[in-house]
Design a protein around this motif. Structure first.
Motif, mmCIF file in Angstrom:
data_model
loop_
_atom_site.group_PDB
_atom_site.id
_atom_site.type_symbol
_atom_site.label_atom_id
_atom_site.label_comp_id
_atom_site.label_asym_id
_atom_site.label_seq_id
_atom_site.Cartn_x
_atom_site.Cartn_y
_atom_site.Cartn_z
ATOM 1 N N ASP A 1 21.437 18.133 -5.845
ATOM 2 C CA ASP A 1 22.547 19.091 -5.780
ATOM 3 C C ASP A 1 23.275 18.949 -4.457
ATOM 4 O OD1 ASP A 1 21.955 20.115 -8.249
ATOM 5 O OD2 ASP A 1 20.722 21.745 -7.460
ATOM 6 N N ASN A 2 24.592 18.918 -4.534
ATOM 7 C CA ASN A 2 25.435 18.834 -3.336
ATOM 8 C C ASN A 2 24.982 17.732 -2.395
ATOM 9 O OD1 ASN A 2 26.958 21.055 -4.180
ATOM 10 N ND2 ASN A 2 25.407 22.441 -3.390
ATOM 11 N N PHE A 3 24.757 16.550 -2.932
ATOM 12 C CA PHE A 3 24.265 15.454 -2.095
ATOM 13 C C PHE A 3 25.380 14.876 -1.237
ATOM 14 C CE2 PHE A 3 23.923 10.842 -1.569
ATOM 15 C CZ PHE A 3 22.942 10.856 -0.609
ATOM 16 N N PRO A 4 25.507 15.361 0.015
ATOM 17 C CA PRO A 4 26.432 14.691 0.908
ATOM 18 C C PRO A 4 25.692 13.742 1.835
ATOM 19 C CG PRO A 4 25.970 16.882 1.731
ATOM 20 C CD PRO A 4 25.095 16.653 0.517
ATOM 21 N N LEU A 5 24.489 14.139 2.241
ATOM 22 C CA LEU A 5 23.750 13.377 3.232
ATOM 23 C C LEU A 5 22.259 13.448 2.959
ATOM 24 C CD1 LEU A 5 25.383 14.911 6.434
ATOM 25 C CD2 LEU A 5 25.998 12.750 5.398
ATOM 26 N N VAL A 6 21.553 12.401 3.332
ATOM 27 C CA VAL A 6 20.094 12.445 3.364
ATOM 28 C C VAL A 6 19.727 12.166 4.808
ATOM 29 C CG1 VAL A 6 17.951 11.348 2.677
ATOM 30 C CG2 VAL A 6 19.744 11.717 0.995
ATOM 31 N N TYR A 7 19.175 13.162 5.478
ATOM 32 C CA TYR A 7 18.812 12.983 6.877
ATOM 33 C C TYR A 7 17.532 12.197 6.986
ATOM 34 C CZ TYR A 7 22.526 16.140 8.037
ATOM 35 O OH TYR A 7 23.767 16.680 8.169
ATOM 36 N N TRP A 8 17.449 11.375 8.032
ATOM 37 C CA TRP A 8 16.267 10.535 8.217
ATOM 38 C C TRP A 8 15.014 11.382 8.283
ATOM 39 C CZ3 TRP A 8 16.460 5.577 7.262
ATOM 40 C CH2 TRP A 8 17.691 4.945 7.315
ATOM 41 N N GLY A 9 15.112 12.609 8.758
ATOM 42 C CA GLY A 9 13.949 13.487 8.819
ATOM 43 C C GLY A 9 13.467 13.931 7.450
ATOM 44 N N GLU A 10 14.280 13.781 6.429
ATOM 45 C CA GLU A 10 13.925 14.192 5.071
ATOM 46 C C GLU A 10 13.392 13.040 4.228
ATOM 47 O OE1 GLU A 10 17.564 15.890 3.738
ATOM 48 O OE2 GLU A 10 17.300 17.701 4.916
ATOM 49 N N THR A 11 13.131 11.923 4.840
ATOM 50 C CA THR A 11 12.647 10.778 4.074
ATOM 51 C C THR A 11 11.241 11.004 3.533
ATOM 52 O OG1 THR A 11 11.922 9.689 6.086
ATOM 53 C CG2 THR A 11 14.091 9.089 5.247
ATOM 54 N N GLU A 12 10.518 11.954 4.106
ATOM 55 C CA GLU A 12 9.176 12.267 3.600
ATOM 56 C C GLU A 12 9.258 12.736 2.148
ATOM 57 O OE1 GLU A 12 5.400 15.099 4.713
ATOM 58 O OE2 GLU A 12 6.806 14.535 6.275
ATOM 59 N N PHE A 13 10.286 13.526 1.834
ATOM 60 C CA PHE A 13 10.487 13.985 0.454
ATOM 61 C C PHE A 13 10.728 12.794 -0.469
ATOM 62 C CE2 PHE A 13 13.695 15.158 -2.780
ATOM 63 C CZ PHE A 13 12.883 15.925 -3.589
ATOM 64 N N LEU A 14 11.586 11.878 -0.054
ATOM 65 C CA LEU A 14 11.867 10.697 -0.872
ATOM 66 C C LEU A 14 10.617 9.838 -1.037
ATOM 67 C CD1 LEU A 14 15.347 9.648 0.543
ATOM 68 C CD2 LEU A 14 14.874 10.612 -1.708
ATOM 69 N N ALA A 15 9.829 9.720 0.030
ATOM 70 C CA ALA A 15 8.585 8.945 -0.049
ATOM 71 C C ALA A 15 7.636 9.565 -1.069
ATOM 72 C CB ALA A 15 7.927 8.871 1.325
ATOM 73 N N THR A 16 7.585 10.890 -1.121
ATOM 74 C CA THR A 16 6.736 11.580 -2.090
ATOM 75 C C THR A 16 7.230 11.338 -3.508
ATOM 76 O OG1 THR A 16 6.259 13.290 -0.458
ATOM 77 C CG2 THR A 16 5.812 13.832 -2.749
ATOM 78 N N VAL A 17 8.524 11.405 -3.705
ATOM 79 C CA VAL A 17 9.101 11.186 -5.039
ATOM 80 C C VAL A 17 8.790 9.779 -5.536
ATOM 81 C CG1 VAL A 17 11.280 10.948 -6.303
ATOM 82 C CG2 VAL A 17 10.925 12.902 -4.778
ATOM 83 N N PHE A 18 8.947 8.781 -4.675
ATOM 84 C CA PHE A 18 8.714 7.396 -5.084
ATOM 85 C C PHE A 18 7.268 6.947 -4.880
ATOM 86 C CE2 PHE A 18 13.283 7.440 -4.982
ATOM 87 C CZ PHE A 18 13.646 6.559 -5.979
ATOM 88 N N LYS A 19 6.433 7.873 -4.377
ATOM 89 C CA LYS A 19 4.991 7.625 -4.206
ATOM 90 C C LYS A 19 4.714 6.401 -3.339
ATOM 91 C CE LYS A 19 3.960 10.005 -8.400
ATOM 92 N NZ LYS A 19 3.965 9.934 -9.805
ATOM 93 N N VAL A 20 5.390 6.374 -2.186
ATOM 94 C CA VAL A 20 5.189 5.303 -1.214
ATOM 95 C C VAL A 20 4.945 5.936 0.150
ATOM 96 C CG1 VAL A 20 6.638 3.629 -2.454
ATOM 97 C CG2 VAL A 20 7.658 5.084 -0.695
ATOM 98 N N PRO A 21 4.329 5.205 1.081
ATOM 99 C CA PRO A 21 4.171 5.739 2.432
ATOM 100 C C PRO A 21 5.533 5.983 3.093
ATOM 101 C CG PRO A 21 2.715 3.865 2.097
ATOM 102 C CD PRO A 21 3.626 3.927 0.909
ATOM 103 N N LEU A 22 5.564 6.941 3.991
ATOM 104 C CA LEU A 22 6.795 7.292 4.693
ATOM 105 C C LEU A 22 7.427 6.075 5.365
ATOM 106 C CD1 LEU A 22 8.782 9.422 5.734
ATOM 107 C CD2 LEU A 22 7.204 9.859 7.609
ATOM 108 N N GLU A 23 6.622 5.240 5.984
ATOM 109 C CA GLU A 23 7.141 4.047 6.672
ATOM 110 C C GLU A 23 7.874 3.132 5.702
ATOM 111 O OE1 GLU A 23 3.325 3.684 9.647
ATOM 112 O OE2 GLU A 23 3.210 3.234 7.523
ATOM 113 N N VAL A 24 7.370 3.018 4.488
ATOM 114 C CA VAL A 24 8.001 2.160 3.485
ATOM 115 C C VAL A 24 9.379 2.712 3.118
ATOM 116 C CG1 VAL A 24 7.821 1.236 1.142
ATOM 117 C CG2 VAL A 24 5.798 1.329 2.607
#
Length: 110
Positions: free
Chosen positions: A51-74
């Motif tokens: 919703d309202n995707f204007p930006l994905v902040y680098w600090g929020e990559t943990e959420f994306l890592a969880t969704v894709f089931k990969v380590p945060l570094e990946v």
């Protein structure tokens, strides 16, 4: 050093020497695995679905890592790779370019 740590250090710029052929092959193998685990189209579609995707902040990559089931570094390396390539991606007729400003990554629609 494990192959995974070598890969992470390589992408973080922490290796200041010539890689051996074997090390380069390992890095290439991890790069391939990263692209298989986090395909570009899947990642861009997921970002579009927020919703309202204007930006994905680098600090929020943990959420994306969880969704894709990969380590945060990946996920961090994948987002940097996506931005670094500066490609224009086409999906459903829309052209998108991945950009980064300051602390955020975003999609520019053409």
């Amino acid at each position: 050093m494990t192959d995974y740590k070598l890969w992470v250090y390589y992408h973080s710029g922490a290796i200041n020497r010539e890689l051996t052929l074997e090390e380069q092959r390992e890095i290439d193998a991890y790069d391939l695995a990263m692209h298989l685990l986090i395909p570009t189209k899947s990642l861009l579609r997921f970002l579009d679905s927020l919703d309202n995707f204007p930006l994905v902040y680098w600090g929020e990559t943990e959420f994306l890592a969880t969704v894709f089931k990969v380590p945060l570094e990946v996920m961090e390396i994948r987002l940097k790779d996506l931005k670094k390539n500066k490609k224009i991606y086409k999906d459903n007729g829309e052209r998108r370019k991945v950009l980064k400003k300051g602390n955020a990554i975003f999609l520019e629609f053409k």
